[in-house]
Design a protein around this motif. Structure first.
Motif, PDB file in Angstrom:
ATOM      1  N   SER A 178      -2.498  22.924  20.797  1.00 24.03           N
ATOM      2  CA  SER A 178      -2.496  21.554  20.263  1.00 24.03           C
ATOM      3  C   SER A 178      -1.458  21.319  19.171  1.00 24.03           C
ATOM      4  O   SER A 178      -1.043  20.186  18.953  1.00 24.03           O
ATOM      5  CB  SER A 178      -3.891  21.192  19.748  1.00 24.03           C
ATOM      6  OG  SER A 178      -4.288  22.116  18.756  1.00 24.03           O
TER       7      SER A 178
ATOM      8  N   ALA B 162      -4.038  24.303  32.465  1.00 16.71           N
ATOM      9  CA  ALA B 162      -2.984  23.459  33.039  1.00 16.71           C
ATOM     10  C   ALA B 162      -3.292  23.006  34.468  1.00 16.71           C
ATOM     11  O   ALA B 162      -3.088  21.845  34.819  1.00 16.71           O
ATOM     12  CB  ALA B 162      -1.656  24.201  33.000  1.00 16.71           C
TER      13      ALA B 162
ATOM     14  N   ARG C 196     -10.262  24.667  25.559  1.00 14.68           N
ATOM     15  CA  ARG C 196      -8.894  24.238  25.864  1.00 14.68           C
ATOM     16  C   ARG C 196      -8.725  23.816  27.317  1.00 14.68           C
ATOM     17  O   ARG C 196      -9.309  24.404  28.215  1.00 14.68           O
ATOM     18  CB  ARG C 196      -7.913  25.381  25.568  1.00 14.68           C
ATOM     19  CG  ARG C 196      -7.871  25.754  24.100  1.00 14.68           C
ATOM     20  CD  ARG C 196      -7.049  27.011  23.867  1.00 14.68           C
ATOM     21  NE  ARG C 196      -7.186  27.472  22.495  1.00 14.68           N
ATOM     22  CZ  ARG C 196      -6.403  27.049  21.498  1.00 14.68           C
ATOM     23  NH1 ARG C 196      -5.424  26.215  21.743  1.00 14.68           N
ATOM     24  NH2 ARG C 196      -6.603  27.493  20.275  1.00 14.68           N
ATOM     25  N   GLU C 197      -7.858  22.840  27.504  1.00 17.96           N
ATOM     26  CA  GLU C 197      -7.506  22.395  28.856  1.00 17.96           C
ATOM     27  C   GLU C 197      -6.696  23.486  29.551  1.00 17.96           C
ATOM     28  O   GLU C 197      -5.780  24.052  28.968  1.00 17.96           O
ATOM     29  CB  GLU C 197      -6.667  21.117  28.732  1.00 17.96           C
ATOM     30  CG  GLU C 197      -6.185  20.544  30.044  1.00 17.96           C
ATOM     31  CD  GLU C 197      -5.198  19.390  29.817  1.00 17.96           C
ATOM     32  OE1 GLU C 197      -4.215  19.320  30.573  1.00 17.96           O
ATOM     33  OE2 GLU C 197      -5.411  18.594  28.885  1.00 17.96           O
TER      34      GLU C 197
ATOM     35  N   LYS D 178      -3.949  24.918  26.875  1.00 18.65           N
ATOM     36  CA  LYS D 178      -3.223  23.959  26.028  1.00 18.65           C
ATOM     37  C   LYS D 178      -3.237  24.387  24.566  1.00 18.65           C
ATOM     38  O   LYS D 178      -4.264  24.798  24.021  1.00 18.65           O
ATOM     39  CB  LYS D 178      -3.827  22.565  26.175  1.00 18.65           C
ATOM     40  CG  LYS D 178      -2.964  21.493  25.531  1.00 18.65           C
ATOM     41  CD  LYS D 178      -3.305  20.113  26.036  1.00 18.65           C
ATOM     42  CE  LYS D 178      -2.286  19.120  25.499  1.00 18.65           C
ATOM     43  NZ  LYS D 178      -2.615  17.757  25.885  1.00 18.65           N
TER      44      LYS D 178
ATOM     45  N   LYS E 280       5.914  16.809  24.139  1.00 20.05           N
ATOM     46  CA  LYS E 280       5.514  17.370  25.430  1.00 20.05           C
ATOM     47  C   LYS E 280       4.170  18.101  25.276  1.00 20.05           C
ATOM     48  O   LYS E 280       3.812  18.507  24.174  1.00 20.05           O
ATOM     49  CB  LYS E 280       6.574  18.366  25.927  1.00 20.05           C
ATOM     50  CG  LYS E 280       7.975  17.764  26.092  1.00 20.05           C
ATOM     51  CD  LYS E 280       8.984  18.848  26.455  1.00 20.05           C
ATOM     52  CE  LYS E 280      10.421  18.354  26.399  1.00 20.05           C
ATOM     53  NZ  LYS E 280      10.748  17.347  27.418  1.00 20.05           N
ATOM     54  N   SER E 281       3.466  18.295  26.381  1.00 26.02           N
ATOM     55  CA  SER E 281       2.234  19.095  26.356  1.00 26.02           C
ATOM     56  C   SER E 281       2.613  20.566  26.516  1.00 26.02           C
ATOM     57  O   SER E 281       3.330  20.927  27.451  1.00 26.02           O
ATOM     58  CB  SER E 281       1.294  18.691  27.488  1.00 26.02           C
ATOM     59  OG  SER E 281       0.836  17.373  27.279  1.00 26.02           O
ATOM     60  N   CYS E 282       2.102  21.402  25.609  1.00 20.58           N
ATOM     61  CA  CYS E 282       2.467  22.823  25.576  1.00 20.58           C
ATOM     62  C   CYS E 282       1.282  23.682  26.012  1.00 20.58           C
ATOM     63  O   CYS E 282       0.170  23.536  25.486  1.00 20.58           O
ATOM     64  CB  CYS E 282       2.877  23.192  24.142  1.00 20.58           C
ATOM     65  SG  CYS E 282       3.466  24.890  23.983  1.00 20.58           S
ATOM     66  N   PHE E 283       1.542  24.572  26.966  1.00 18.27           N
ATOM     67  CA  PHE E 283       0.516  25.495  27.453  1.00 18.27           C
ATOM     68  C   PHE E 283       0.992  26.926  27.237  1.00 18.27           C
ATOM     69  O   PHE E 283       2.185  27.222  27.379  1.00 18.27           O
ATOM     70  CB  PHE E 283       0.242  25.242  28.938  1.00 18.27           C
ATOM     71  CG  PHE E 283      -0.357  23.895  29.213  1.00 18.27           C
ATOM     72  CD1 PHE E 283      -1.723  23.731  29.314  1.00 18.27           C
ATOM     73  CD2 PHE E 283       0.463  22.764  29.319  1.00 18.27           C
ATOM     74  CE1 PHE E 283      -2.285  22.480  29.536  1.00 18.27           C
ATOM     75  CE2 PHE E 283      -0.089  21.508  29.545  1.00 18.27           C
ATOM     76  CZ  PHE E 283      -1.458  21.361  29.656  1.00 18.27           C
TER      77      PHE E 283
ATOM     78  N   LYS F 286       7.239  17.059  31.173  1.00 17.87           N
ATOM     79  CA  LYS F 286       6.174  16.563  30.280  1.00 17.87           C
ATOM     80  C   LYS F 286       5.167  17.679  29.948  1.00 17.87           C
ATOM     81  O   LYS F 286       4.581  17.688  28.881  1.00 17.87           O
ATOM     82  CB  LYS F 286       5.415  15.424  30.959  1.00 17.87           C
ATOM     83  CG  LYS F 286       6.270  14.234  31.366  1.00 17.87           C
ATOM     84  CD  LYS F 286       6.472  13.280  30.197  1.00 17.87           C
ATOM     85  CE  LYS F 286       7.126  11.978  30.618  1.00 17.87           C
ATOM     86  NZ  LYS F 286       8.538  12.132  30.962  1.00 17.87           N
ATOM     87  N   ARG F 287       4.979  18.603  30.910  1.00 19.38           N
ATOM     88  CA  ARG F 287       3.978  19.667  30.753  1.00 19.38           C
ATOM     89  C   ARG F 287       4.676  21.006  30.978  1.00 19.38           C
ATOM     90  O   ARG F 287       5.141  21.290  32.081  1.00 19.38           O
ATOM     91  CB  ARG F 287       2.828  19.459  31.752  1.00 19.38           C
ATOM     92  CG  ARG F 287       2.043  18.173  31.485  1.00 19.38           C
ATOM     93  CD  ARG F 287       1.159  17.799  32.665  1.00 19.38           C
ATOM     94  NE  ARG F 287       0.099  18.744  32.917  1.00 19.38           N
ATOM     95  CZ  ARG F 287      -1.091  18.750  32.307  1.00 19.38           C
ATOM     96  NH1 ARG F 287      -1.373  17.847  31.401  1.00 19.38           N
ATOM     97  NH2 ARG F 287      -1.993  19.648  32.619  1.00 19.38           N
TER      98      ARG F 287
END
Length: 200
Positions: free
Chosen positions: A94, A122, A119-120, A92, A74-77, A48-49
């Motif tokens: 977006s 991870a 930004r977040e 992150k 999915k969350s992309c970093f 997912k990440r």
């Protein structure tokens, strides 16, 4: 220690020489083969990440992977390297449009600006399931030859401290980056798997 450093430097030169002989078309062809192997990989399908490096010219191209990450929801970093240390954060991304507007560093890598605090990170929120690893050279037992700064080794140690489990790590490689054996020391973290075009 000096002997190990010298061995790594010699191997870096040799791999750079091999990569410089690759045409852009061949790099793109192998990159697409490796990307499609990744898309079928159970760890990629279930994650997912995910952390994805924004590729330099001598690395497997990751643009198609980043497109697929967003398509799959999915969350992309992506990495932000600090040039004066071995510190790296995974921040992150977006959207694809977000990626296109990122500034370029003196190393010719796109990454979020140093003063971009929006930004977040991870590890601050949920960790990572999968990290795609760049590098100059790899062997089949999971040893990796980086560029000598230690960004990823240091980050993986932080992951372990943070969540007590290391994210699954997959290196993306051109065949020309495979070596019989990579010289390593105690600080070099082994990777779980190397994806490359083989004769399957």
């Amino acid at each position: 220690m000096a002997a190990l450093r010298a061995a790594k430097q010699a191997l870096r030169r040799e791999i750079k020489r091999r990569l410089s002989a690759l045409s852009d078309g061949e790099k793109l062809r192998q990159s697409l083969v490796v990307s499609h192997k990744l898309f079928r990989h159970p760890k990629y399908v279930s994650c997912k990440r995910i952390a994805v490096f924004l590729s330099m010219d001598d690395e497997v191209h990751t643009e198609e992977i980043i497109k697929d990450v967003f398509k799959a929801g999915k969350s992309c970093f992506i990495p932000r390297y600090e040039s004066n240390s071995n510190h790296m954060d995974m921040l992150k991304l977006s959207s694809l449009q977000d990626m296109e507007t990122l500034p370029v560093t003196s190393w010719n890598i796109q990454q979020p600006a140093d003063d971009d605090n929006s930004r977040e990170e991870a590890l601050a929120a949920g960790g990572l399931d999968l990290i795609l690893m760049p590098g100059l050279g790899f062997d089949r037992s999971g040893k990796r030859l980086g560029r000598g700064k230690g960004f990823y080794d240091t980050y993986l140690e932080r992951c372990m401290k943070h969540s007590k489990r290391k994210p699954y790590t997959i290196a993306l490689a051109f065949r020309e980056q495979l070596c019989q054996e990579i010289p390593v020391d105690d600080n070099d973290v082994l990777i779980d798997e190397v994806l490359y075009e083989d004769d399957e």
